[in-house]
Structures are given as structure tokens and as C-alpha cells.
Design a protein around this motif. Structure first.
Motif, PDB file in Angstrom:
ATOM      1  N   LEU A   1       0.856  -1.184   0.000  1.00 54.99           N
ATOM      2  CA  LEU A   1       0.000   0.000   0.000  1.00 54.99           C
ATOM      3  C   LEU A   1       0.895   1.238   0.000  1.00 54.99           C
ATOM      4  CD1 LEU A   1      -2.716   1.472   0.259  1.00 54.99           C
ATOM      5  CD2 LEU A   1      -2.551   1.189   2.743  1.00 54.99           C
ATOM      6  N   ALA A   2       0.903   1.953  -1.132  1.00 58.42           N
ATOM      7  CA  ALA A   2       1.728   3.164  -1.273  1.00 58.42           C
ATOM      8  C   ALA A   2       0.846   4.393  -1.117  1.00 58.42           C
ATOM      9  CB  ALA A   2       2.423   3.174  -2.633  1.00 58.42           C
ATOM     10  N   ILE A   3       1.219   5.268  -0.176  1.00 58.58           N
ATOM     11  CA  ILE A   3       0.430   6.466   0.135  1.00 58.58           C
ATOM     12  C   ILE A   3       1.319   7.700   0.029  1.00 58.58           C
ATOM     13  CG2 ILE A   3      -0.898   7.668   1.914  1.00 58.58           C
ATOM     14  CD1 ILE A   3      -1.575   4.924   3.082  1.00 58.58           C
TER      15      ILE A   3
ATOM     16  N   ARG B   1      -6.680   8.361   8.322  1.00 54.36           N
ATOM     17  CA  ARG B   1      -6.756   8.169   6.866  1.00 54.36           C
ATOM     18  C   ARG B   1      -5.883   7.002   6.432  1.00 54.36           C
ATOM     19  NH1 ARG B   1      -8.718   7.201   3.039  1.00 54.36           N
ATOM     20  NH2 ARG B   1      -9.109   8.360   1.128  1.00 54.36           N
ATOM     21  N   ILE B   2      -4.701   6.898   7.009  1.00 56.15           N
ATOM     22  CA  ILE B   2      -3.803   5.790   6.670  1.00 56.15           C
ATOM     23  C   ILE B   2      -4.430   4.466   7.094  1.00 56.15           C
ATOM     24  CG2 ILE B   2      -1.575   4.728   7.195  1.00 56.15           C
ATOM     25  CD1 ILE B   2      -0.425   7.561   7.435  1.00 56.15           C
ATOM     26  N   LEU B   3      -4.976   4.416   8.336  1.00 56.76           N
ATOM     27  CA  LEU B   3      -5.588   3.176   8.828  1.00 56.76           C
ATOM     28  C   LEU B   3      -6.818   2.801   8.007  1.00 56.76           C
ATOM     29  CD1 LEU B   3      -5.262   3.745  12.677  1.00 56.76           C
ATOM     30  CD2 LEU B   3      -3.811   2.364  11.185  1.00 56.76           C
ATOM     31  N   ARG B   4      -7.579   3.789   7.545  1.00 61.54           N
ATOM     32  CA  ARG B   4      -8.757   3.491   6.723  1.00 61.54           C
ATOM     33  C   ARG B   4      -8.357   2.886   5.390  1.00 61.54           C
ATOM     34  NH1 ARG B   4     -12.233   7.242   3.781  1.00 61.54           N
ATOM     35  NH2 ARG B   4     -11.195   8.963   4.838  1.00 61.54           N
TER      36      ARG B   4
ATOM     37  N   ASN C   1      -9.480  -0.761   4.112  1.00 63.80           N
ATOM     38  CA  ASN C   1     -10.103  -0.964   2.801  1.00 63.80           C
ATOM     39  C   ASN C   1      -9.313  -1.953   1.967  1.00 63.80           C
ATOM     40  OD1 ASN C   1     -12.042   0.901   3.502  1.00 63.80           O
ATOM     41  ND2 ASN C   1     -11.095   2.605   2.403  1.00 63.80           N
ATOM     42  N   ASP C   2      -7.976  -1.808   1.980  1.00 64.35           N
ATOM     43  CA  ASP C   2      -7.136  -2.720   1.198  1.00 64.35           C
ATOM     44  C   ASP C   2      -7.147  -4.118   1.785  1.00 64.35           C
ATOM     45  OD1 ASP C   2      -6.398  -0.437  -0.289  1.00 64.35           O
ATOM     46  OD2 ASP C   2      -4.477  -1.369  -0.763  1.00 64.35           O
ATOM     47  N   GLU C   3      -7.282  -4.218   3.118  1.00 62.28           N
ATOM     48  CA  GLU C   3      -7.358  -5.536   3.745  1.00 62.28           C
ATOM     49  C   GLU C   3      -8.594  -6.273   3.257  1.00 62.28           C
ATOM     50  OE1 GLU C   3      -5.590  -7.399   5.732  1.00 62.28           O
ATOM     51  OE2 GLU C   3      -3.896  -6.057   6.028  1.00 62.28           O
ATOM     52  N   GLY C   4      -9.742  -5.523   3.150  1.00 67.71           N
ATOM     53  CA  GLY C   4     -10.959  -6.162   2.663  1.00 67.71           C
ATOM     54  C   GLY C   4     -10.800  -6.671   1.248  1.00 67.71           C
TER      55      GLY C   4
END
Length: 639
Positions: A508-510, A527-530, A534-537
Motif C-alpha cells: 500500500l503506497a500512500i 486516513r492511513i488506517l482506513r 479498505n485494502d485488507e478487505g
């Protein structure tokens, strides 16, 4: 591919950092570059030329340049006389003060002004604001002498304030008046000024002292028994003539002189008409007697009594900021056309000196009005000497011609003011703001309706407050995006903007695009945790869990201790989930604070990379190593 080396040099000393910050804050234009490699005598000469620009252009001045400046100076003098009388009427001070204000300030600007094109004079918005602010304490009708002295005092305060901003390099304060605020403020001011001119246009004698639209319209219709049809006919004829000359100038810019001379023509025709009808029943109101003579000294009349000081301070500072914003913006806009530069801080000093000296010689606030500057530019001025020519023209007018303008009709002045104000209502710019940025359009509307329906200063304050709120929202809710790799390249870009970009599996690149402060730390963490949730789902559905989070800090220009703690909290949360965090391309200031706070030790130098490609490759290598170790552990368990 070998990863590029990240610079982990020791943080700079506090003195070095402070010097760099102060230079970028107060000297972004690097005014000291011209003094490098100069001998002491050369430095002294450059210093004199920097603070007194006339010594820069005067040695190269020649007769050819003077011819252009002479023509421009005569042209703007013809505009300065009717404007000076008209705007003095707006400020509710004697008309002669308006003429004084185009004499001494023009001489001062010739010496200290850095713009070739600015023509100094009084402006309508500031004139009305002065009348509104000081008039709320002292009536110009009940005590005209005290009122006038307070106007001089406000001009002195304006000059001190402007010069202080210039010397302290605090022009950044003027930047808080955004373009949308100025557009709305000028439009609203133009509306209320035009409505106030109905008094002169209709020949009325009684009127309201308030400036809002409702009060003005109420006064107009309440006193409709004072309306004079003959005055209205003359006023409309003058107004149509002035608007027609402006139309000619817009159709053919070479006819700028027609529009520039039109106000003087209106004044002369009005004087003749007033003189011929002086004793008849159709007589019209005039400005009254204008005595000969140059500016009397007024320094002894400056009033700093604590009873009136809050009002003069308010008038001086607010009008000073507006005058600076207008004058500097106008000077820069015409300089850009000629591919030249105007030093905003030097202009502040020039405007400041201009108003300080002017307040000593019976002048009120002056700046660089757009109309006069545009005429000066179109007349072909080459240097600030055009202001000197205007000053000489005003001196001759004050010495010999002033009594002739005693017959100037108030209706002519109202027509001149209305024609000038209609040009300040910028419908096209407001529509442009609406199309480009709706919030900017709301800021513009707040200034417009606040000025028109409440008060001028309240409308300005509401608009500035909205602009500051927007700036705070930018800080509290900074830009951030999820990055993906573009096909057949090593570039990583926002996946919402570039839909073809794809996120590397398990990564996950932010990218964070603003400073990390106490005001936005919680938002950035959530925001990072969200994004991770989302990516985990998505990852569970695809069978590819997020194993690495890469934070691109290229756009993070600075970070405070709360921001550091935010990164530490994110690091701890990710470690609990067995997710590795990596930092990409931190700026120098950010890296130094990370090193001082021991954050680098916590995350490890091996987790900080110079570019996203290096971080992604290292993540793949780490994942491959973990898989290999896992397989070896399984074999050893079986054995």
C-alpha cells in the motif's frame, strides 16, 4: 538495481536552520544578491539606489524619456483634478484636500517609488471607508475641523503602518487579502458608492450617513420631494457621455486619451453650466469656494487623543491594507506586461513615506489607483517622473486655477464617480471564480454582500475569515492519495487520477501532500488506517494481504512533534498487524526532526528510501526472504 543512498548526515545547527527559515520568510526575492562581490563604495551606492530608487533611473534619464513622461504627466493631471475633488466629496472633506493629495504625495513617490507605471492619487473605496469609520465617532457636518484633523491622523497611521510592513518585510500580511476577496469588496463598494451618488444626481440636500444599500435606498425615496428633474437630466447626460468615452476606449485602445480627458471635459462643461445658471431658478449645487495656495502644514493638527485613537487606528490600518493590496497588485500587473518586476516591500515603503509626508501637508490617504495608473501606462510613461510632472501640474492648478473649479457642480462629480465605479464591478471575474472554484466564489460573494448590506469593514472581515477558514481546512485536512505504478514505467501516481495505475500486490503506497502538524495528525493517522482496512478487505477477497505500507513524504515540507508522534503511533499499530512501514524521500527539515526525535532509530535506516521504486523492490525482497524463512521453518518442523 542498487538503491540510491539516503542522506543521514547530522542535523544542521539551530542557527543555520533559523537563518534559512528567516531568509525564506522575509527575503524570498533575495534582495541582497546585488550586493555580492561589491566593494564598500559599490555597496553603499547599491544601498542608496535600493532604498531611494530615483538614484537608479535618474543617471540614465534623457530627453527622449522625458517627452513620454511629460505627455503622461499632463494626461494624468487632467484626470487627477476631477477625481481629487470627487473622492474628497466621498470622504466628506473639503474638495481642496483632494487636490492637495495629488501634489505632495506625487513628489514623494517620484523619489521612493520603484514602479515605472503607478500614478498616485486618492481612491474611492478608501475614501468612503474613512468617512464611514471616522464619521461613526465625529460628524463631518457638526464638527468639520476635528473630523478633518482625524482624517489627517488616519493618513499618518496608514503611512507608519505601511512603511513598517515594508521595512520589516511583512508583505505576507497583505497576501491574506485574496483575489476573490478584493474582487467582491471592490464590487460591493462600487454598488454602495453608485447608490450614494444618487444624492448628487437627483439634487437632494438631505441624506443618510449610513453606507448599506437598504439605508441608502430608504433615504433616496424618503426624500423624493427633493428630487430635481433638471439636475437628473444634466447628470444622466454627463454619465452617458463618460460611459460612451469608456466604450470608445474599449473598442479602440489607442483612444485612451478620450476617456482620460472626459472627466475634465465634464467638469469644465459643468462649471460653465453652473456659472450661466447661477442666479436662475434652475441653478445647481456646486462644490463652493476653492482658495488659491499650496498645501498648508498640518502636522500640528494630528490628533492622538485616546477618545478618538481607536477610530483613527481602525481607519488607518484597514485602509492601509486595502491601499497596499490595490497599489501593489496594479503596479505588478502592468510591470508583467513589460516583463519587469516590482518589489512589493519597496512599494510599501514608498506608499508609507507618501502618506506620512502627505499627512504633514494637508493630504489624506493616497495609493496607486487603477484608473490613473492605466492612463499613465497607456500614455507611454517611461519612469516615475510622470508623477513629478503631475505634481507640477497640480501645483500650478493650486496656485492659479483653483478658484475656477469653485463652480464644479456636485452632479458632475456624481457622474464622474459613478462612471468610475461601474468599471470596478467585474462580472466576468466573478463568473470565472464560479466556474473554477466555488469556494472562491463564495468568498467573493461574502465580501460583496457584506459590504453592500452590512458595512464595508464587516464585509471585508467576513470574507477574510472565510478565506482563513479555507486555509485552515487545507491544513487540518491535507491532500493525500493512494499511489499505483504506471505500466511500462517506474513512476507512481494517484490511482484516482490515473485509473490505469495499479498497486503492487501486498503493498500500500500512500503520498502525503502537506506539512504534518498537530492540527492534522489525527486525520492523517485515521486516513492511513482506513486505507489499510479498505485494502485488507480487498486483499482478503484476492488472497493477497497488505504486508507493506510505504509513505511518500515528498510533499511534506515540515513536521512538528505531534506529527512525529503520529508516525510513531502508526508504526506501532502496523507492527501489531505484522505490517512493515517504510518512509520514502523525506525532505531535509523532516529528516532532521526524525533524527532528533529518534524516529529513525525506531523504524530503522533500512526502512527509509530515496524513491518509491527502491522501497517497492526492498519490500519484495523482504517478502521473498520471509517466505524462504517460513519454508525452512516448515521443513525443520517436519524433520
Amino acid at each position: 538495481m542498487n538503491p540510491s543512498r539516503v542522506n543521514f548526515n547530522s542535523p544542521r545547527k539551530f542557527r543555520t536552520t533559523l537563518k534559512s527559515k528567516c531568509k525564506e520568510t522575509f527575503f524570498p526575492d533575495d534582495p541582497f544578491r546585488q550586493f555580492k562581490n561589491e566593494k564598500p563604495l559599490g555597496k553603499a551606492k547599491k544601498t542608496l539606489q535600493y532604498f531611494v530608487p530615483i538614484f537608479e533611473w535618474l543617471p540614465q534619464y534623457n530627453f527622449k524619456m522625458f517627452r513620454f513622461d511629460l505627455l503622461a504627466g499632463i494626461t494624468i493631471t487632467s484626470l487627477a483634478i476631477p477625481q481629487g475633488i470627487s473622492y474628497a466629496k466621498l470622504a466628506e472633506i473639503p474638495p481642496i484636500i483632494g487636490l492637495y493629495s495629488s501634489f505632495v504625495p506625487a513628489l514623494v513617490y517620484t523619489i521612493f517609488g520603484s514602479s515605472k507605471h503607478v500614478a498616485v492619487g486618492t481612491v474611492a473605496a478608501c475614501s468612503l471607508l474613512i468617512a464611514d469609520t471616522i464619521g461613526s465617532k465625529v460628524s463631518s457636518k457638526d464638527d468639520p475641523t476635528l473630523y478633518l484633523h482625524l482624517v489627517f491622523t488616519a493618513a499618518f497611521i496608514t503611512g507608519v503602518f505601511q512603511a513598517a510592513l515594508g521595512f520589516l518585510r511583512l508583505g505576507i500580511l497583505v497576501d491574506f487579502l485574496s483575489h476573490s476577496t478584493i474582487t467582491g469588496f471592490m464590487g460591493g463598494t462600487a454598488i454602495i458608492i453608485c447608490l450614494q451618488q444618487l444624492k448628487g444626481l437627483l439634487g437632494m440636500k438631505h441624506f443618510t450617513t449610513k453606507t448599506d444599500v437598504v439605508s441608502v435606498l430608504h433615504a433616496v425615496f424618503e426624500n423624493r420631494h427633493e428630487w430635481k428633474w433638471e439636475t437628473a437630466v444634466v447628470g444622466m447626460a454627463f454619465l452617458v457621455f463618460l460611459l460612451f468615452t469608456r466604450y470608445l476606449r474599449q473598442r479602440n485602445p489607442k483612444l485612451f486619451w478620450v476617456s482620460a480627458m472626459a472627466p475634465m471635459v465634464v467638469v469644465i462643461l459643468g462649471c460653465l453650466l453652473a456659472y450661466l445658471t447661477f442666479d436662475s431658478k434652475y441653478s445647481i449645487q456646486t462644490v463652493g469656494h476653492l482658495h488659491k495656495g499650496l498645501n498648508p502644514i498640518s502636522i500640528k493638527y494630528l490628533n492622538f487623543d485616546t477618545e478618538y485613537l481607536p477610530y483613527t487606528l481602525k481607519a488607518g490600518i484597514i485602509t492601509g491594507i486595502i491601499a497596499l493590496a490595490e497599489g501593489i497588485a496594479i503596479g505588478r500587473s502592468f510591470a508583467i506586461i513589460k516583463n519587469e518586476q516590482v518589489d512589493g516591500n519597496k512599494e510599501m515603503i514608498a506608499f508609507g513615506f507618501m502618506n506620512i509626508v502627505g499627512s504633514f501637508f494637508s493630504c489624506y490617504l493616497t495609493t496607486g489607483p487603477f484608473s490613473k495608473t492605466a492612463v499613465n501606462y497607456n500614455s507611454g510613461c517611461k519612469t516615475a517622473a510622470s508623477n513629478f510632472v503631475m505634481a507640477i501640474g497640480m501645483m500650478l492648478t493650486l496656485l492659479f486655477l483653483a478658484p475656477l473649479f469653485s463652480y464644479t457642480p456636485l452632479v458632475a462629480l456624481s457622474a464622474i464617480i459613478m462612471s468610475a465605479m461601474l468599471g470596478l464591478i467585474n462580472y466576468e471575474e466573478a463568473y470565472h471564480l464560479f466556474k473554477v472554484d466555488k469556494f472562491d466564489f463564495c468568498i467573493c460573494l461574502a465580501a460583496f454582500f457584506g459590504v453592500a448590506f452590512i458595512t464595508m469593514d464587516m464585509g471585508l472581515m467576513i470574507s477574510v475569515a472565510l478565506a482563513l477558514l479555507r486555509a485552515l481546512l487545507y491544513v487540518a485536512r491535507p491532500a493525500a492519495c493512494k499511489l499505483g505504478k504506471l505500466s511500462d514505467s517506474t513512476l507512481y501516481r494517484d490511482i484516482e487520477q490515473y485509473t490505469e495505475a495499479s498497486s503492487p500486490p501486498g503493498i500500500l503506497a500512500i503520498q502525503l501532500g502537506s506539512p504534518i502538524y498537530y492540527a492534522n495528525g489525527n486525520y492523517i493517522r485515521e486516513r492511513i488506517l482506513r486505507w489499510i482496512r479498505n485494502d485488507e478487505g480487498i486483499s482478503h477477497a484476492n488472497g493477497k494481504a497488505v504486508k507493506h505500507v510505504l509513505l511518500d513524504l515528498t510533499g511534506v515540507t515540515s513536521i512538528d512533534t505531534t506529527g512525529i508522534e503520529t508516525l510513531v503511533e502508526v508504526l506501532r499499530m502496523l507492527e501489531v498487524e505484522d505490517i512493515k512501514m517504510k518512509i520514502v524521500n523525506p525532505r531535509q527539515d523532516v529528516m532532521e526532526k526524525m533524527m532528533r526525535s529518534k524516529f529513525v532509530d525506531k523504524i530503522g535506516k533500512e526502512s527509509i528510501f530515496l524513491c518509491m521504486e527502491d522501497a517497492v523492490e526492498a519490500s519484495y525482497d523482504f517478502s521473498a526472504l520471509k517466505e524462504k524463512q517460513g519454508r525452512e521453518e516448515q521443513r525443520s518442523g517436519v524433520a
